[in-house]
Design a protein around this motif. Structure first.
Motif, mmCIF file in Angstrom:
data_model
loop_
_atom_site.group_PDB
_atom_site.id
_atom_site.type_symbol
_atom_site.label_atom_id
_atom_site.label_comp_id
_atom_site.label_asym_id
_atom_site.label_seq_id
_atom_site.Cartn_x
_atom_site.Cartn_y
_atom_site.Cartn_z
ATOM 1 N N SER A 6 27.836 94.508 5.936
ATOM 2 C CA SER A 6 27.975 93.724 7.206
ATOM 3 C C SER A 6 28.805 92.611 6.893
ATOM 4 C CB SER A 6 26.705 93.510 7.747
ATOM 5 O OG SER A 6 25.888 94.493 8.267
ATOM 6 N N TYR A 7 28.589 91.881 5.847
ATOM 7 C CA TYR A 7 29.344 90.599 5.581
ATOM 8 C C TYR A 7 30.870 90.926 5.513
ATOM 9 C CZ TYR A 7 30.948 86.674 2.833
ATOM 10 O OH TYR A 7 31.971 85.540 2.513
ATOM 11 N N ALA B 201 32.288 91.392 8.690
ATOM 12 C CA ALA B 201 32.212 90.323 9.686
ATOM 13 C C ALA B 201 33.280 89.144 9.218
ATOM 14 C CB ALA B 201 30.782 89.800 9.710
ATOM 15 N N ASN B 202 33.655 89.338 7.919
ATOM 16 C CA ASN B 202 34.620 88.214 7.193
ATOM 17 C C ASN B 202 35.607 88.899 6.483
ATOM 18 O OD1 ASN B 202 32.799 85.932 7.984
ATOM 19 N ND2 ASN B 202 31.364 86.974 6.431
#
Length: 93
Positions: free
Chosen positions: A27-28, A31-32
């Motif tokens: 997810s990190y 998202a980034n």
């Protein structure tokens, strides 16, 4: 609780924790995308997949291992002495 139940429970708990960590890292990365490298998802997938597979393999080996047996006590009695004295039938003190 038997040994097999404990091994199964601990394996499931640790596998769930690793799956959660994998989910957070994935997810990190999504998202980034500007903070991670281009092959971040592939590296995370390989690393976490290897860790989970190794843990599962160890869990299977522990689950299928035979129960530990205790050694039977021997019939002979061993006594350790600091000094040993040997007396003949003809010697006197």
């Amino acid at each position: 609780m038997s040994k097999k139940e404990r091994v199964f429970l601990v394996t499931v708990i640790i596998e769930a924790a690793l799956a959660g960590l994998w989910w957070c890292l994935a997810s990190y990365g999504m998202a980034n995308p500007d903070h991670v490298t281009a092959d971040f998802q592939q590296v995370v997938g390989q690393t976490m997949g290897t860790a989970m597979g190794a843990l599962l393999g160890i869990g299977v080996m522990c689950f299928s291992s035979p129960p530990a047996t205790t050694a039977k006590p021997s019939k002979t009695r061993c006594v350790i002495r600091a000094t040993c004295v040997h007396l003949d039938a003809q010697s006197t003190l």
